[in-house]
Design an enzyme around this catalytic site. Structure first.
Site, mmCIF file in Angstrom:
data_model
loop_
_atom_site.group_PDB
_atom_site.id
_atom_site.type_symbol
_atom_site.label_atom_id
_atom_site.label_comp_id
_atom_site.label_asym_id
_atom_site.label_seq_id
_atom_site.Cartn_x
_atom_site.Cartn_y
_atom_site.Cartn_z
ATOM 1 N N MET A 152 -5.896 -6.674 8.648
ATOM 2 C CA MET A 152 -5.236 -5.928 9.715
ATOM 3 C C MET A 152 -5.946 -4.597 9.909
ATOM 4 O O MET A 152 -6.861 -4.260 9.184
ATOM 5 C CB MET A 152 -3.771 -5.735 9.376
ATOM 6 C CG MET A 152 -3.031 -7.061 9.400
ATOM 7 S SD MET A 152 -1.287 -6.834 9.209
ATOM 8 C CE MET A 152 -1.220 -6.116 7.619
ATOM 9 N N THR A 186 8.645 -39.553 -6.630
ATOM 10 C CA THR A 186 8.785 -38.611 -5.508
ATOM 11 C C THR A 186 7.834 -38.915 -4.362
ATOM 12 O O THR A 186 8.047 -38.422 -3.261
ATOM 13 C CB THR A 186 8.589 -37.159 -5.989
ATOM 14 O OG1 THR A 186 7.376 -37.081 -6.735
ATOM 15 C CG2 THR A 186 9.761 -36.720 -6.839
ATOM 16 N N LYS A 204 0.833 -1.200 0.000
ATOM 17 C CA LYS A 204 0.000 0.000 0.000
ATOM 18 C C LYS A 204 0.871 1.254 0.000
ATOM 19 O O LYS A 204 0.642 2.184 -0.784
ATOM 20 C CB LYS A 204 -0.907 -0.023 1.234
ATOM 21 C CG LYS A 204 -2.044 0.958 1.197
ATOM 22 C CD LYS A 204 -2.850 0.896 2.485
ATOM 23 C CE LYS A 204 -3.650 -0.393 2.588
ATOM 24 N NZ LYS A 204 -4.306 -0.557 3.897
ATOM 25 N N SER A 214 13.654 -42.233 -13.351
ATOM 26 C CA SER A 214 12.387 -41.556 -13.103
ATOM 27 C C SER A 214 12.215 -41.453 -11.599
ATOM 28 O O SER A 214 12.218 -42.465 -10.900
ATOM 29 C CB SER A 214 11.238 -42.345 -13.730
ATOM 30 O OG SER A 214 10.016 -41.710 -13.421
ATOM 31 N N TYR A 219 11.567 -34.371 -18.127
ATOM 32 C CA TYR A 219 10.102 -34.371 -18.171
ATOM 33 C C TYR A 219 9.494 -34.571 -16.793
ATOM 34 O O TYR A 219 10.169 -35.028 -15.868
ATOM 35 C CB TYR A 219 9.572 -35.440 -19.141
ATOM 36 C CG TYR A 219 9.792 -36.868 -18.686
ATOM 37 C CD1 TYR A 219 8.856 -37.503 -17.864
ATOM 38 C CD2 TYR A 219 10.928 -37.580 -19.072
ATOM 39 C CE1 TYR A 219 9.060 -38.805 -17.447
ATOM 40 C CE2 TYR A 219 11.136 -38.883 -18.652
ATOM 41 C CZ TYR A 219 10.196 -39.496 -17.832
ATOM 42 O OH TYR A 219 10.381 -40.777 -17.403
ATOM 43 N N ARG A 253 -3.348 -1.109 -6.309
ATOM 44 C CA ARG A 253 -2.499 -2.301 -6.320
ATOM 45 C C ARG A 253 -2.887 -3.109 -7.546
ATOM 46 O O ARG A 253 -3.941 -2.876 -8.148
ATOM 47 C CB ARG A 253 -2.686 -3.127 -5.058
ATOM 48 C CG ARG A 253 -4.074 -3.702 -4.984
ATOM 49 C CD ARG A 253 -4.348 -4.445 -3.714
ATOM 50 N NE ARG A 253 -5.796 -4.452 -3.553
ATOM 51 C CZ ARG A 253 -6.423 -4.384 -2.405
ATOM 52 N NH1 ARG A 253 -5.748 -4.281 -1.289
ATOM 53 N NH2 ARG A 253 -7.736 -4.400 -2.348
ATOM 54 N N CYS A 269 7.747 -39.049 -11.790
ATOM 55 C CA CYS A 269 6.436 -39.650 -11.989
ATOM 56 C C CYS A 269 5.615 -39.682 -10.716
ATOM 57 O O CYS A 269 4.617 -40.367 -10.632
ATOM 58 C CB CYS A 269 6.558 -41.034 -12.592
ATOM 59 S SG CYS A 269 7.421 -42.182 -11.524
ATOM 60 N N HIS A 298 -16.489 -7.458 1.456
ATOM 61 C CA HIS A 298 -15.468 -8.344 2.017
ATOM 62 C C HIS A 298 -15.604 -9.769 1.471
ATOM 63 O O HIS A 298 -14.644 -10.373 1.005
ATOM 64 C CB HIS A 298 -15.591 -8.338 3.542
ATOM 65 C CG HIS A 298 -14.625 -9.253 4.231
ATOM 66 N ND1 HIS A 298 -14.937 -10.551 4.550
ATOM 67 C CD2 HIS A 298 -13.343 -9.065 4.606
ATOM 68 C CE1 HIS A 298 -13.898 -11.123 5.122
ATOM 69 N NE2 HIS A 298 -12.914 -10.239 5.174
ATOM 70 N N ARG A 304 -3.022 3.509 8.558
ATOM 71 C CA ARG A 304 -3.411 2.325 7.788
ATOM 72 C C ARG A 304 -2.304 1.274 7.756
ATOM 73 O O ARG A 304 -1.150 1.597 7.518
ATOM 74 C CB ARG A 304 -3.729 2.729 6.346
ATOM 75 C CG ARG A 304 -4.496 4.010 6.235
ATOM 76 C CD ARG A 304 -4.588 4.520 4.809
ATOM 77 N NE ARG A 304 -5.257 3.614 3.910
ATOM 78 C CZ ARG A 304 -5.308 3.803 2.600
ATOM 79 N NH1 ARG A 304 -4.699 4.857 2.039
ATOM 80 N NH2 ARG A 304 -5.937 2.948 1.847
ATOM 81 N N GLY A 306 -8.445 -6.379 4.526
ATOM 82 C CA GLY A 306 -9.225 -6.323 5.753
ATOM 83 C C GLY A 306 -8.686 -7.142 6.908
ATOM 84 O O GLY A 306 -9.330 -7.242 7.935
HETATM 85 P P1 ADP Z 1 -7.641 -2.084 3.798
HETATM 86 O O1 ADP Z 1 -6.217 -2.434 3.539
HETATM 87 O O2 ADP Z 1 -8.313 -3.043 4.662
HETATM 88 O O3 ADP Z 1 -8.353 -1.746 2.531
HETATM 89 P P2 ADP Z 1 -7.274 0.705 4.202
HETATM 90 O O4 ADP Z 1 -6.056 1.137 4.923
HETATM 91 O O5 ADP Z 1 -7.194 0.799 2.733
HETATM 92 O O6 ADP Z 1 -7.639 -0.749 4.668
HETATM 93 O O7 ADP Z 1 -8.446 1.615 4.748
HETATM 94 C C1 ADP Z 1 -9.766 1.243 5.023
HETATM 95 C C2 ADP Z 1 -10.725 2.220 4.422
HETATM 96 O O8 ADP Z 1 -10.461 3.539 4.839
HETATM 97 C C3 ADP Z 1 -10.621 2.222 2.922
HETATM 98 O O9 ADP Z 1 -11.921 2.173 2.398
HETATM 99 C C4 ADP Z 1 -9.972 3.513 2.594
HETATM 100 O O10 ADP Z 1 -10.418 4.014 1.368
HETATM 101 C C5 ADP Z 1 -10.380 4.426 3.750
HETATM 102 N N1 ADP Z 1 -9.339 5.430 3.979
HETATM 103 C C6 ADP Z 1 -8.046 5.159 4.234
HETATM 104 N N2 ADP Z 1 -7.333 6.312 4.310
HETATM 105 C C7 ADP Z 1 -8.191 7.319 4.110
HETATM 106 C C8 ADP Z 1 -8.037 8.750 4.029
HETATM 107 N N3 ADP Z 1 -6.853 9.321 4.165
HETATM 108 N N4 ADP Z 1 -9.134 9.462 3.796
HETATM 109 C C9 ADP Z 1 -10.335 8.869 3.636
HETATM 110 N N5 ADP Z 1 -10.545 7.546 3.679
HETATM 111 C C10 ADP Z 1 -9.478 6.768 3.900
HETATM 112 MG MG MG Z 2 -7.744 -0.536 1.252
#
Ligand code: ADP
Ligand code: MG
Ligand code: MG
Length: 891
Positions: free
Chosen positions: A102, A780, A22, A777, A865, A335, A845, A451, A91, A100
């Site tokens: 962490m 495994t 991220k 051959s 092979y 990403r 094999c 989710h 974040r 989601g």
């Molecule tokens: P995850 O990795 O679980 O997606 P994120 O760190 O991306 O968690 O954040 C969770 C939510 O919070 C996401 O929907 C993201 O868009 C929102 N969010 C994160 N940072 C900001 C920010 N600076 N302003 C507004 N919304 C944010």
């Molecule tokens: Mg996110």
């Protein structure tokens, strides 16, 4: 040890190890000039330090202060300023995306004073209190450890009091009361006040993100996805932008192409007047991205332009999180997007057609596991009557299972071998164990980026989400359809993730379009582009791959199927099934034979049957090699069960009836041949050396089959393979016998004679064994059993789960070759075997021949092979090609 904090303006995409995926994405987008709210990233190194020592590195606090000051300068706002506060998001984000799993804390910096400042500067009192109550809620649960359901209960109560069932129905005054109530909950459960000092909030949040790396759900996710435990997470501290400032604000998730099907064109969800996590949580129903074009056309076209820029830059499908604050678009994350198997194949080929990537690169954008998924069966057309429910086809495929309503129940039943469908109103990361255990996930709420949908797609699990027609009563363990049908826990349903439909009972399955294409069945029109993509990528894999793919096949049908799937020969033709069924009596006669005449007549009866077997297989594989393995299992496996036989005889005796002398003879033989450890007993080459005539009969049958095929105008290529050799002496003796029989049958038969390498001693003495072997051959399966000293059938059920949980191994060595141990034996045997006999042909094999990671290893080890089950042949072909063009990512 260097610095621990980097501004978004300082990093780039190549730093995902240090900044997390991220953080690296945010830095890269900042460099590209995309509208990213400013901020900074605390490195994974700081997290690793924390995890190892239990405290933050000393330099960290100062570095954060410096970067925070720069951020305040840049934004013209200060953290904790009661008139015009800067608010932050904190974040998590490790090297690999863990959606989601962490913690993230939004709206940090709010307290009893700054909330009024926020209300004034935004002119939205309601939004300010909504943000504050979210902060207390998120901070209270993730940092201070309050059970999140306490807040949910309170929120429900507030909604009821206001006579509404949506968050939007709560006005500023209600939200203020709710905030006060949330603070009281925190006090009651922790004995501490919700911290008013924003810097203390920041310290707590950073620490909570570090800690969340070790959280239960993060650990489960990592184990499932094979993500290493020791990477740690980065922390991104970023200025907040607000999607909840009215109708010209909102938030959404967008993909550059459809990640479910692979169709071209931007795809996503948008939720007006909301903050980011609301989309993922499926709290309210989002609208398709196209509606943003009607609501806020400028934002929509800017978003499309950014999507385009990102896809060309990353040269792959991207997903983004975005927020619109009062008509202004902000990009919050990007990403390379997770996608279904079908989407992966289609998108890889589209990108080649659009000249974004090369064919070699396209091979690295798909995996053998994805191809395997595409070969799973589907539901047969439109059978099954009226569906129970319709929903969003979030993750394709067909699944049949019993309905369960909790993660724990899914886990419990899976352990008992049951197939389940996890049915929930919506899922949260806490449902992860159940999602892993279940065959499919069905939710009544949440959109295609909820989710449930995101996680299921990533795992290749079938998912139908947002099936609004059903109401799910978790407490009563049942759901009710729009038509009034009640489905209780334990009933069987079928979930069609491709069509988005749910049916009562088990629907019949048919081969997938991809399997149908290989085997010459009819292919539905809508699967054309996918089939074309699979075909072109496999063709390219075959062109670049060095490792050839054969199949393990023991029957003419299997041989034909293997050819249809693209096998270039049979690497393992087992002969033991040729002694079963009606032929068992002939084997019994052989075992019971008391003199040479009796033995020879038993063998003579077996010979024509074996010859016929071999002839048909050689015909099915005409022009390609067929490696015939001499009989391997201990002979008593062809005799009746010892206990059963003794009980029968004892009963007959007890009842005073005459005992069949044949039975008595059999029992004597069974007792004589009984072994405590048959796996390590009289089998393989050992049988060949102690049971006279057996090998000669098999070799003669093979040789005569070759002659018969030739006479019929065919081009047979038989090879003879000797199993379970420990020492070159064994092989020499058998080889002499084989050569004698071959010569006797026909002077100019050209049948290579090789050996399996499936015992550590054979691998270690490969240089000597190669003097008597035309090919090696690697078996495994046995090599894994004998190297580890455990028997697969005994240990998999007994302790493998524990071993996996405790990290003794990350994956079963029977699934993916154990490179450190068994792999070294393979490498050594290949190297030393070829020193003795340059050009020695080597293959594999065992079942590992169809396992993606193992195939890549066999390529590196220089084998010629792999041979695997017919259905895995396409997977192995693809992986052989991928291995040849580069490593790709294994995750
Ligand atoms: P995850 O990795 O679980 O997606 P994120 O760190 O991306 O968690 O954040 C969770 C939510 O919070 C996401 O929907 C993201 O868009 C929102 N969010 C994160 N940072 C900001 C920010 N600076 N302003 C507004 N919304 C944010
Ligand atoms: Mg996110
Ligand atoms: Mg074996």
């Amino acid at each position: 040890m260097g610095r621990f904090v980097y501004d978004f303006t300082e990093g780039h995409r190549g730093q995902a190890d240090l900044l997390g995926g991220k953080g690296a994405g945010l830095a890269e987008m900042t460099r590209m000039g995309l509208p990213v709210p400013p901020g900074f990233t605390i490195t994974t190194e700081a997290c690793r330090f924390y995890l190892a020592s239990g405290r933050e590195p000393h330099a960290l606090a100062d570095e954060i202060t410096v970067h925070l000051a720069a951020l305040e300068e840049r934004m013209g706002r200060r953290l904790g300023d009661a008139r015009d506060p800067l608010l932050l998001s904190v974040r998590s984000g490790g090297r690999y995306s863990m959606p989601g799993m962490m913690d993230t804390i939004l709206d940090l910096g709010l307290n009893d004073d700054t909330v009024t400042g926020l209300a004034r500067t935004t002119g939205r009192e309601r939004a300010a209190w909504d943000s504050y109550r979210r902060l207390v809620q998120m901070y209270g649960s993730t940092v201070m450890g309050v059970d999140g359901s306490c807040f949910d209960t309170e929120l429900d109560r507030a909604r009821r009091a206001a006579g509404t069932d949506s968050d939007l129905g709560l006005d500023a005054a209600a939200l203020r009361r709710l905030t006060v109530a949330f603070q009281a909950i925190v006090r009651e459960h922790t004995g501490l006040d919700f911290p008013q000092d924003p810097r203390e909030q920041l310290r707590g949040a950073v620490r909570a993100v570090f800690d969340s790396w070790r959280g239960e759900r993060a650990r489960i996710y990592r184990r499932r996805e094979g993500i290493p435990e020791n990477l740690g997470t980065a922390v991104n501290v970023q200025a907040m932008v607000f999607g909840n400032l009215g109708p010209d604000s909102g938030t959404g998730v967008a993909f550059t192409r459809n990640p479910a099907t692979g169709r071209r064109g931007a795809w996503g969800d948008y939720l007006s007047d909301a903050q980011g996590e609301d989309v993922v949580a499926g709290i309210r129903d989002a609208v398709p991205l196209s509606e943003l074009a009607a609501l806020l056309p400028d934002c929509h076209s800017a978003l499309l332009a950014h999507l385009n820029t990102l896809e060309n830059h990353y040269r792959d499908l991207c997903d983004v999180e975005f927020t619109v604050e009062r008509g202004r678009l902000w990009i919050l994350q990007t990403r390379v997007g997770k996608r279904t198997a079908a989407a992966a194949f289609r998108i890889a080929v589209q990108l080649v057609e659009e000249k974004v990537i090369t064919w070699d690169e396209a091979l690295l954008r798909v995996t053998g596991d994805q191809l395997a998924q595409l070969m799973f069966p589907r539901f047969a057309g439109t059978t099954g009557g009226a569906p129970l429910a319709h929903g969003i086809p979030a993750s394709p495929g067909a699944a049949v299972g019993v309905v369960v309503f909790t993660s724990a129940e899914a886990v419990r039943r899976a352990a008992a071998g049951e197939h389940t469908v996890l049915v929930r109103p919506e899922t949260t990361p806490d449902d992860l164990p159940g999602m892993i255990a279940a065959q499919a996930v069905l939710t009544s709420r949440g959109g295609k980026t909820s989710h449930a949908a995101v996680v299921a797609r990533g795992m290749g699990k079938v998912c139908v989400c947002g099936a609004e027609g059903i109401s799910v009563d978790v407490a009563a363990r049942r759901f009710t359809t729009a038509g009034g049908t009640v489905v209780a826990e334990g009933e069987v349903i079928s979930v069609d993730g491709t069509a988005g439909r749910v049916h009562l009972g088990a629907l019949p399955l048919v081969p997938s379009p991809v399997t149908a294409y290989f085997t010459g069945g009819t292919v539905p029109e809508e699967a054309r582009e996918l089939i074309d993509a699979v075909d072109r990528l496999l063709t390219h894999a075959d062109q670049v791959g060095r490792l050839l793919v054969r199949a393990n096949a023991d029957t003419p049908e299997d041989a034909r199927r293997a050819r249809a799937f693209g096998a270039l020969g049979i690497g393992l033709c087992r002969t033991e099934h040729m002694f079963l069924g009606e032929r068992r009596r002939l084997v019994e006669a052989l075992i019971l034979a008391e003199n040479d005449d009796a033995r020879e007549s038993a063998l003579a009866a077996l010979l024509p049957l074996q010859r016929q077997d071999f002839t048909e297989i050689l015909q099915a594989m005409d022009g390609l090699a067929v490696t015939i393995r001499l009989i391997d299992p201990p002979l008593h496996e062809f005799l009746p069960d010892r206990t059963e036989l003794s009980v029968r005889i004892a009963t007959e005796r007890a009842q005073g009836r005459a005992v069949d002398p044949h039975d008595e003879q059999l029992l004597a033989a069974v007792n004589r041949m009984h072994e405590e450890n048959p796996m390590l007993g009289l089998r393989g080459v050992r049988l060949a050396l102690v049971v006279p005539g057996l090998v000669a009969m098999q070799v003669r049958a093979a040789a005569e089959a070759v002659l018969a095929c030739r006479a019929a105008g065919g081009d047979p290529h038989a090879e003879i393979m000797v199993p379970l050799v420990d020492t070159v002496e064994e092989l020499r003796l058998v080889r002499t016998e084989i050569e004698r029989v071959l010569r006797e049958t026909d002077e100019d038969l050209d049948v290579p004679i090789g050996t399996m390498i499936e015992l550590p001693r054979a691998a270690l003495t490969a240089d000597r064994i190669a003097t008597a072997a035309d090919f090696f051959s690697f078996g495994t399966n046995d090599l894994t059993q004998t190297t580890w000293g455990f028997s697969r059938d005994d240990v998999e059920g007994a302790f493998f789960t524990r071993y996996l949980e405790q990290g003794v191994f990350r994956v079963s060595p029977f699934e993916t070759l154990d490179l450190d141990g068994v792999g070294r034996l393979v490498e050594l045997a290949v190297r030393e075997g070829r020193q003795t006999r340059p050009g020695l042909v080597t293959g594999v094999c065992g079942e590992h021949g169809g396992d993606p990671a193992s195939v890549r290893f066999f390529h590196r080890a220089g084998l010629d092979y792999v041979s695997c089950s017919p259905y895995r042949v396409p997977v192995a072909r693809l992986e052989a090609g991928r291995a040849a063009v580069g490593t790709g990512t294994d995750l």
